[in-house]
Enzyme design. Structure first.
Site, short mmCIF file in Angstrom:
data_model
loop_
_atom_site.label_atom_id
_atom_site.label_comp_id
_atom_site.label_asym_id
_atom_site.label_seq_id
_atom_site.Cartn_x
_atom_site.Cartn_y
_atom_site.Cartn_z
N ASN A 1 -3.73 -13.81 -2.92
CA ASN A 1 -3.24 -12.91 -3.97
C ASN A 1 -1.72 -12.94 -3.92
OD1 ASN A 1 -2.57 -10.83 -5.65
ND2 ASN A 1 -3.53 -9.22 -4.44
N LYS B 1 0.32 -11.57 -5.84
CA LYS B 1 0.92 -10.33 -6.34
C LYS B 1 2.08 -10.66 -7.29
CE LYS B 1 -0.84 -8.00 -2.29
NZ LYS B 1 -0.76 -6.90 -1.36
N HIS C 1 -7.79 -3.72 -7.18
CA HIS C 1 -6.90 -3.78 -6.02
C HIS C 1 -6.28 -2.40 -5.80
CE1 HIS C 1 -3.63 -4.82 -3.34
NE2 HIS C 1 -4.29 -5.94 -3.08
N GLU D 1 -3.41 -1.52 -5.08
CA GLU D 1 -2.11 -1.32 -5.75
C GLU D 1 -2.31 -0.95 -7.21
OE1 GLU D 1 -0.49 -5.08 -4.47
OE2 GLU D 1 -0.48 -4.31 -2.41
N GLU E 1 -10.22 -4.00 1.75
CA GLU E 1 -8.80 -3.97 2.07
C GLU E 1 -8.38 -2.54 2.42
OE1 GLU E 1 -6.84 -7.66 0.07
OE2 GLU E 1 -6.56 -5.92 -1.20
N GLY F 1 0.16 -5.26 3.74
CA GLY F 1 1.61 -5.48 3.77
C GLY F 1 2.32 -4.72 4.88
N SER G 1 -2.93 -7.74 5.94
CA SER G 1 -2.18 -8.39 7.02
C SER G 1 -3.00 -9.44 7.76
CB SER G 1 -1.61 -7.34 8.00
OG SER G 1 -0.75 -6.46 7.32
N GLY H 1 -2.49 -11.66 1.16
CA GLY H 1 -1.30 -11.36 0.37
C GLY H 1 -0.12 -12.19 0.87
N GLY H 2 0.72 -11.56 1.68
CA GLY H 2 1.97 -12.20 2.14
C GLY H 2 1.80 -13.61 2.67
P1 13P Z 1 -1.18 -8.58 2.83
O1 13P Z 1 -1.91 -9.80 3.33
O2 13P Z 1 0.25 -8.88 2.43
O3 13P Z 1 -1.30 -7.42 3.77
O4 13P Z 1 -1.90 -8.15 1.46
C1 13P Z 1 -3.27 -8.02 1.43
C2 13P Z 1 -3.69 -7.83 0.02
O5 13P Z 1 -3.42 -6.80 -0.57
C3 13P Z 1 -4.40 -8.92 -0.64
O6 13P Z 1 -4.91 -8.53 -1.86
#
Ligand code: 13P
Length: 250
Positions: free
Chosen positions: A9, A11, A96, A98, A168, A174, A213, A234-235
């Site tokens: 993802n 983002k 998600h 967010e 998640e 993050g 993470s 994510g990251g």
């Molecule tokens: P991180 O891997 O950056 O923690 O993000 C996870 C995420 O929200 C994937 O959708």
């Protein structure tokens, strides 16, 4: 048999040019990834068509990060499931945290998005997860159960078979803090049990991803858990090497 999936993802990151480079690097490294692991990338809307060109003919699948809760019409700024499918996406992330937290996405909206995604042939990657305060209050199982029931329990078995779940925990996204493999497995098993109560044996075939993470250093331990079928990253999905290393962690 459930699918093993590693999904990135992105983002709201990368320019189109940088996103195309990232996709190119992922395709170039595909030979290092076990054949039974499905890689998915979820770039921003603006990147979908150009990235679709880059990954064309490869085993990498394309996902959006969201879709509209309306089919078409006067909804300025929205992007429909039909449009997403039309540029070559086969998946879309939905729900998600967010989106729930910052854009007020509710179960009602998600029911509509889920229906439109499925109607347009997309497999939704449906995200669930608790906030830190909810876990600390011992309420995380109730929160996750409600997220599953409210959005998925109206689906037919045939529709449910197309859905991928991502657990998640919001406190792990993050933050660098990962759920322990015991915490993650406990919730994944709970999700599967909750789905089994409604959908029976189908629950055994539903892919449930862990997100929060997840990185090369912890993916192996997480993916070794019996109910963890992969990751929503994510990251670490913004670096081709890390993303590929995670996919090699089964
Ligand atoms: P991180 O891997 O950056 O923690 O993000 C996870 C995420 O929200 C994937 O959708």
């Amino acid at each position: 048999m459930r699918k093993k999936i590693v999904a990135g993802n992105w983002k709201m990151n990368t320019t189109v040019a940088a996103g195309k480079e990232l996709a190119k690097d992922i395709v170039a490294a595909l030979g290092k990834v076990p054949k039974d692991v499905q890689l998915i990338i979820a770039p921003p809307f603006t990147h979908l068509a150009p990235v679709a060109d880059v990954i064309k003919g490869s085993a990498v699948a394309l996902s959006a990060q969201n879709c509209a809760d309306k089919a078409k019409g006067a909804f300025t700024g929205e992007v429909s499931a039909e449009m997403i499918a039309g540029v070559g996406c086969t998946y879309t992330i939905l729900g998600h945290s967010e989106r729930r937290q910052y854009y007020g996405e509710t179960s009602d909206t998600l029911v509509a998005k889920m229906a439109l995604a499925l109607e347009n042939g997309l497999s939704p990657i449906y995200c669930v997860g608790e906030m830190l305060s909810e876990r600390e209050a011992g309420n995380h199982f109730n929160v996750i159960k409600a997220q599953l029931e409210e959005v998925l329990f109206g689906l037919s078995a045939e529709q449910m078979a197309k859905v991928v779940i991502a657990y998640e925990p919001v406190w792990a996204i993050g933050t660098g803090v990962t759920a322990t493999s015991e915490q993650a497995q406990e919730v994944h098993a709970f999700i599967r049990k909750t789905l089994a109560a409604k959908f029976g044996d189908l629950a055994k075939d539903i892919t449930i991803l862990y997100g929060g993470s997840c990185k090369p250093s912890n993916a192996k331990e997480l993916f070794a858990c019996p109910d963890i079928d992969g990751g929503l990253i994510g990251g670490a999905s913004l670096k081709a090497d890390d993303f590929i290393a995670i996919a090699q962690s089964y």
